[in-house]
Write a protein that holds these residues in place. Structure first.
Motif, PDB file in Angstrom:
ATOM      1  N   GLU A  93      -7.160  -6.050  -7.642  1.00 17.12           N
ATOM      2  CA  GLU A  93      -7.414  -4.619  -7.438  1.00 17.12           C
ATOM      3  C   GLU A  93      -7.283  -3.811  -8.726  1.00 17.12           C
ATOM      4  O   GLU A  93      -7.978  -2.821  -8.901  1.00 17.12           O
ATOM      5  CB  GLU A  93      -6.545  -4.042  -6.318  1.00 17.12           C
ATOM      6  N   SER A 106       0.158  -4.965   6.167  1.00 15.95           N
ATOM      7  CA  SER A 106      -1.174  -5.185   5.587  1.00 15.95           C
ATOM      8  C   SER A 106      -1.034  -5.273   4.075  1.00 15.95           C
ATOM      9  O   SER A 106      -0.141  -4.636   3.501  1.00 15.95           O
ATOM     10  CB  SER A 106      -2.099  -4.000   5.878  1.00 15.95           C
ATOM     11  N   GLY A 107      -1.926  -5.993   3.438  1.00 16.66           N
ATOM     12  CA  GLY A 107      -1.957  -6.045   1.969  1.00 16.66           C
ATOM     13  C   GLY A 107      -0.616  -6.470   1.409  1.00 16.66           C
ATOM     14  O   GLY A 107      -0.011  -7.457   1.838  1.00 16.66           O
ATOM     15  N   SER A 108      -0.115  -5.684   0.459  1.00 16.06           N
ATOM     16  CA  SER A 108       1.168  -6.010  -0.179  1.00 16.06           C
ATOM     17  C   SER A 108       2.289  -6.058   0.856  1.00 16.06           C
ATOM     18  O   SER A 108       3.193  -6.897   0.773  1.00 16.06           O
ATOM     19  CB  SER A 108       1.521  -4.951  -1.224  1.00 16.06           C
ATOM     20  N   SER A 109       2.230  -5.143   1.812  1.00 16.96           N
ATOM     21  CA  SER A 109       3.296  -5.122   2.820  1.00 16.96           C
ATOM     22  C   SER A 109       3.265  -6.397   3.667  1.00 16.96           C
ATOM     23  O   SER A 109       4.296  -6.849   4.160  1.00 16.96           O
ATOM     24  CB  SER A 109       3.152  -3.893   3.720  1.00 16.96           C
ATOM     25  N   SER A 167       5.371  -0.959   6.090  1.00 20.92           N
ATOM     26  CA  SER A 167       4.272  -0.144   5.554  1.00 20.92           C
ATOM     27  C   SER A 167       4.834   0.914   4.613  1.00 20.92           C
ATOM     28  O   SER A 167       5.712   1.680   5.000  1.00 20.92           O
ATOM     29  CB  SER A 167       3.530   0.545   6.705  1.00 20.92           C
ATOM     30  N   GLN A 168       4.346   0.932   3.387  1.00 18.21           N
ATOM     31  CA  GLN A 168       4.777   1.966   2.443  1.00 18.21           C
ATOM     32  C   GLN A 168       4.482   3.332   3.027  1.00 18.21           C
ATOM     33  O   GLN A 168       5.359   4.175   3.146  1.00 18.21           O
ATOM     34  CB  GLN A 168       4.052   1.762   1.107  1.00 18.21           C
ATOM     35  N   SER A 169       3.224   3.549   3.423  1.00 17.30           N
ATOM     36  CA  SER A 169       2.796   4.884   3.864  1.00 17.30           C
ATOM     37  C   SER A 169       3.236   5.188   5.287  1.00 17.30           C
ATOM     38  O   SER A 169       3.452   6.340   5.645  1.00 17.30           O
ATOM     39  CB  SER A 169       1.274   4.975   3.812  1.00 17.30           C
ATOM     40  N   THR A 190      -0.916   3.324   7.844  1.00 19.76           N
ATOM     41  CA  THR A 190      -2.000   2.340   7.817  1.00 19.76           C
ATOM     42  C   THR A 190      -2.474   2.052   9.247  1.00 19.76           C
ATOM     43  O   THR A 190      -1.682   1.621  10.092  1.00 19.76           O
ATOM     44  CB  THR A 190      -1.517   1.048   7.132  1.00 19.76           C
ATOM     45  N   LEU A 217      -3.392 -10.327  -5.601  1.00 18.78           N
ATOM     46  CA  LEU A 217      -3.905  -9.046  -5.104  1.00 18.78           C
ATOM     47  C   LEU A 217      -3.830  -7.984  -6.212  1.00 18.78           C
ATOM     48  O   LEU A 217      -4.775  -7.207  -6.419  1.00 18.78           O
ATOM     49  CB  LEU A 217      -3.095  -8.605  -3.877  1.00 18.78           C
ATOM     50  N   LYS A 218      -2.713  -7.962  -6.962  1.00 21.34           N
ATOM     51  CA  LYS A 218      -2.564  -6.976  -8.040  1.00 21.34           C
ATOM     52  C   LYS A 218      -3.667  -7.158  -9.075  1.00 21.34           C
ATOM     53  O   LYS A 218      -4.257  -6.200  -9.554  1.00 21.34           O
ATOM     54  CB  LYS A 218      -1.202  -7.125  -8.758  1.00 21.34           C
ATOM     55  N   VAL A 267      -2.232   3.655  -6.815  1.00 20.36           N
ATOM     56  CA  VAL A 267      -2.806   3.153  -5.560  1.00 20.36           C
ATOM     57  C   VAL A 267      -2.242   1.764  -5.230  1.00 20.36           C
ATOM     58  O   VAL A 267      -1.979   1.440  -4.075  1.00 20.36           O
ATOM     59  CB  VAL A 267      -4.350   3.166  -5.646  1.00 20.36           C
ATOM     60  N   ALA A 268      -2.007   0.944  -6.246  1.00 14.87           N
ATOM     61  CA  ALA A 268      -1.460  -0.397  -5.994  1.00 14.87           C
ATOM     62  C   ALA A 268       0.039  -0.312  -5.725  1.00 14.87           C
ATOM     63  O   ALA A 268       0.767   0.397  -6.415  1.00 14.87           O
ATOM     64  CB  ALA A 268      -1.724  -1.283  -7.193  1.00 14.87           C
ATOM     65  N   ALA A 269       0.473  -1.046  -4.737  1.00 16.67           N
ATOM     66  CA  ALA A 269       1.905  -1.066  -4.414  1.00 16.67           C
ATOM     67  C   ALA A 269       2.670  -1.823  -5.508  1.00 16.67           C
ATOM     68  O   ALA A 269       2.275  -2.926  -5.889  1.00 16.67           O
ATOM     69  CB  ALA A 269       2.103  -1.749  -3.074  1.00 16.67           C
ATOM     70  N   VAL A 292      -4.639   3.618   3.979  1.00 17.27           N
ATOM     71  CA  VAL A 292      -5.872   3.210   4.658  1.00 17.27           C
ATOM     72  C   VAL A 292      -5.759   3.548   6.145  1.00 17.27           C
ATOM     73  O   VAL A 292      -5.328   2.737   6.957  1.00 17.27           O
ATOM     74  CB  VAL A 292      -6.178   1.722   4.421  1.00 17.27           C
TER      75      VAL A 292
HETATM   76  C1  F6R Z   1      -2.051  -3.275  -2.628  1.00 19.01           C
HETATM   77  C2  F6R Z   1      -1.898  -2.174  -1.711  1.00 19.01           C
HETATM   78  C3  F6R Z   1      -2.430  -2.334  -0.322  1.00 19.01           C
HETATM   79  C4  F6R Z   1      -1.372  -1.821   0.670  1.00 19.01           C
HETATM   80  C5  F6R Z   1      -1.938  -1.866   2.100  1.00 19.01           C
HETATM   81  C6  F6R Z   1      -0.903  -1.439   3.109  1.00 19.01           C
HETATM   82  O1  F6R Z   1      -1.517  -2.962  -3.870  1.00 19.01           O
HETATM   83  O2  F6R Z   1      -1.377  -1.159  -2.049  1.00 19.01           O
HETATM   84  O3  F6R Z   1      -2.759  -3.659  -0.059  1.00 19.01           O
HETATM   85  O4  F6R Z   1      -0.233  -2.610   0.545  1.00 19.01           O
HETATM   86  O5  F6R Z   1      -3.050  -1.038   2.197  1.00 19.01           O
HETATM   87  O6  F6R Z   1      -0.425  -0.158   2.847  1.00 19.01           O
HETATM   88  P1  F6R Z   1       0.922   0.366   3.498  1.00 19.01           P
HETATM   89  O7  F6R Z   1       2.035  -0.441   2.903  1.00 19.01           O
HETATM   90  O8  F6R Z   1       0.981   1.813   3.169  1.00 19.01           O
HETATM   91  O9  F6R Z   1       0.795   0.094   4.968  1.00 19.01           O
END
Ligand code: F6R
Length: 586
Positions: free
Chosen positions: A470, A292-295, A339-341, A344, A466-467, A390-392, A583
């Motif tokens: 946001e 999602s998003g950056s990922s 996914s960073q986190s 999600t 996106l950067k 918050v931004a990746a 998220v």
């Molecule tokens: C943008 C950003 C979000 C995340 C997205 C997915 O800077 O941080 O778009 O990339 O919510 O989050 P993860 O990678 O944690 O699944």
């Protein structure tokens, strides 16, 4: 989405809780509060705003008492108001509770409680939990049983922590993170290790469907059915090492500047896992990549690299669209989930959906203890350190490092990324940030900006847009160069600005054609390129690198541009409005 924290011990709870909340504010920051128990009385102080703002008004950290809970909120049910801020008290005022997640059956539960004489002061789903605890505690006079009875009636995903009148701190986890910290003078629970990083590096990762009760220096963990559970104590010093802003004004800036080092850390630590991943990917009949998003933007680069260098047929699916995508998933399929986190909800759902059909999941995550990692056949940890902004930023470039490495292994020698060179080239861009800062100042009043690229550079253009959206709240749109003439050219005139991601790779001459089309409409051109050209009104020089590696280098000036644009527009880049880092809701 929200962060919860709790403390039970011999020290003063409130200052610890407030500090912990500040560290976890990246998870949500529209309101904050704490509840402290002292001599069987619970005091609550809360309000709307960031932790520091609420604390300046109501002095949360001055409450006295050795048991307490705290919360930062990212509103889901009910507006951003003091009444909706946590902690919430039960009707008797004897139990206080903080909650992260969503109770999906709260309307039925609320009606049931109303019929038993309970009343509600907020629009949240949280108030039903605390009143159910009161009801069950009054009936049983036992905290553990009250917790078990309560979780048995809840639907949805949640973690919560509650303070009981007998001095017990109790918490439960169901598909939302909850970590226990064991310090010299007590126990802590928090949504993230960062919540108690200053107190301890000794932790227990609770599993889903677990309850912990802490009282008088002891703790007991059981599952939702009451069966005792034993956990290993884990030391987490590596994970928490980088949690400070250091000399930087913002975490976001610190994390942008960390990238020359963090990409190398990633490249060094992933070797065994990427080799296994390459084998699994090569043998898959159907291959998907999601995020999602950056990922998701990283997934798009991954699709490009794995098809070009691995000769593979791979489909990129936006995680939130997975359930609507046509698919051919079976036991011979592999899904790469990024996914960073690792928490999600959209990504977890996409991965679950694939897993139910028999597919194997390869996850690429920064948090290796996350739910996504736990459900994967293979996990590749980014190892880029905690990302608090918050931004990746650094997690995105580390994700690309993993994908480049896998593509390199599958390329039969045609792609061999030199991350040491890339690291130096990133540092060069960072050393030359003055020009980008000045450009950002010039663009301060802008309401729209376009970012054009082709091939893998288009995925970077999407991430750059996106950067900017946001961080700086400027409408930014990525344009694939060749599509200009199919519509977007109509938008451009002498007031428009278009950033061209234009490295000297295979896209260069086509992108130049687009630049001429844009120039002919009088729009201003910002060239991000290793080659100067008279067509650029502003030129940000990129170091020359191997043609395929430009996406990693050109991301850096775009992150800096978004960051400084935010600064000039008086936005706080660490805490973009309406967003949260993790998220965990659909
Ligand atoms: C943008 C950003 C979000 C995340 C997205 C997915 O800077 O941080 O778009 O990339 O919510 O989050 P993860 O990678 O944690 O699944």
């Amino acid at each position: 989405m929200c962060s919860i924290i709790g403390y039970e011990g011999r020290g003063e709870a409130a200052p610890l809780l407030v500090k912990g909340l500040q560290r976890m504010e990246y998870r949500g920051y529209d309101s904050a509060g704490v509840a402290i128990l002292s001599q069987r009385e619970i005091s609550v102080r809360k309000g709307v705003g960031k932790v520091s703002e609420v604390n300046a008004l109501v002095h949360m950290d001055e409450l006295r008492g050795e048991v307490g809970i705290g919360h930062t909120r990212w509103a889901t049910h009910g507006g951003v108001t003091e009444a909706n801020a946590h902690p919430h008290l039960s009707n008797s005022g004897q139990i206080a509770l903080v909650h992260n997640g969503i109770v999906t059956n709260y309307i039925e539960l609320r009606e049931e409680l109303r019929s038993k004489g309970f009343s509600f002061n907020s629009q949240t789903d949280t108030e039903v939990i605390v009143n159910l605890l009161q009801l069950n505690f009054e009936e049983t006079r036992d905290v553990k049983t009250a917790m078990m009875r309560t979780v048995a009636t809840l639907k949805g995903n949640y973690s919560f922590a509650a303070v009981f009148p007998d001095g017990t701190l109790a918490a439960a986890r169901f598909h939302e993170p909850l970590i226990v910290g064991i310090s010299r003078d007590g126990y802590l629970v928090a949504s993230d290790i960062l919540g108690f990083v200053e107190q301890t590096d000794k932790v227990i990762y609770l599993d889903n469907r677990e309850i912990i009760t802490m009282k008088d220096g002891g703790q007991v963990i059981c599952d939702f059915d009451g069966k005792p559970v034993r956990h290993e104590l884990i030391r987490v010093s590596n994970e928490i090492a980088d949690a400070d802003k250091g000399e930087y004004v913002h975490y976001t800036l610190k994390e942008i500047f960390e990238q020359p080092a963090s990409i190398l850390r990633t490249a060094e630590k992933i070797a065994p896992e990427v080799a296994r991943a390459a084998e699994m990917i090569e043998s898959a009949k159907n291959l998907y990549i999601t995020g999602s998003g950056s990922s998701f933007h990283a997934a798009l680069v991954g699709k490009y690299l794995l098809s070009k260098f691995g000769g593979l047929n791979i489909e990129a699916i936006m995680a939130s669209e997975a359930e609507f995508s046509p698919h051919h998933l079976d036991s011979e399929s592999v899904m790469i989930a990024i996914s960073q986190s690792g928490e999600t909800a959209d990504v977890l759902e996409a991965a679950n959906w694939a897993k139910e059909k028999g597919a194997r999941i390869i996850s690429i995550v920064n948090k290796t203890s996350s739910s996504l990692a736990q459900m994967s056949s293979l996990t590749i940890g980014l190892g880029c350190g905690p990302e608090i902004g918050v931004a990746a930023t650094k997690s995105f470039t580390s994700q690309l490092v993993v994908l480049y490495t896998i593509a390199g292994l599958l390329s039969g020698g045609t792609l061999s990324p030199r991350f040491d060179n890339l690291s130096r080239q990133m540092s060069e861009v960072l050393d030359n940030q003055t020009k980008i800062k000045a450009l950002a100042e010039k663009l301060t009043g802008l309401s729209d900006i376009y970012i054009l690229g082709m091939g893998a550079n288009y995925s970077i253009a999407s991430e750059a847009a996106l950067k900017i959206k946001e961080l700086a709240y400027v409408h930014a749109e990525a344009l694939p160069g060749g599509e200009l003439k199919h519509g977007p050219l109509a938008l451009l005139d002498s007031n428009s600005y278009v950033v061209f991601l234009n490295p000297s790779d295979s896209t260069y001459s086509n992108v130049m054609t687009s630049a001429h089309e844009v120039k002919a409409r009088g729009a201003k051109i910002i060239g991000i390129s290793n080659r100067p050209s008279e067509i650029y009104d502003y030129w940000i020089n990129l170091p020359s690198t191997e043609a395929e590696m430009f996406p990693l280098v050109e991301m850096i000036p775009m992150q800096l541009l978004a960051y400084y644009l935010a600064i000039h527009r008086n936005a706080n880049p660490d805490y973009p409005r309406n967003l949260a880092k993790s998220v965990t809701v659909k």
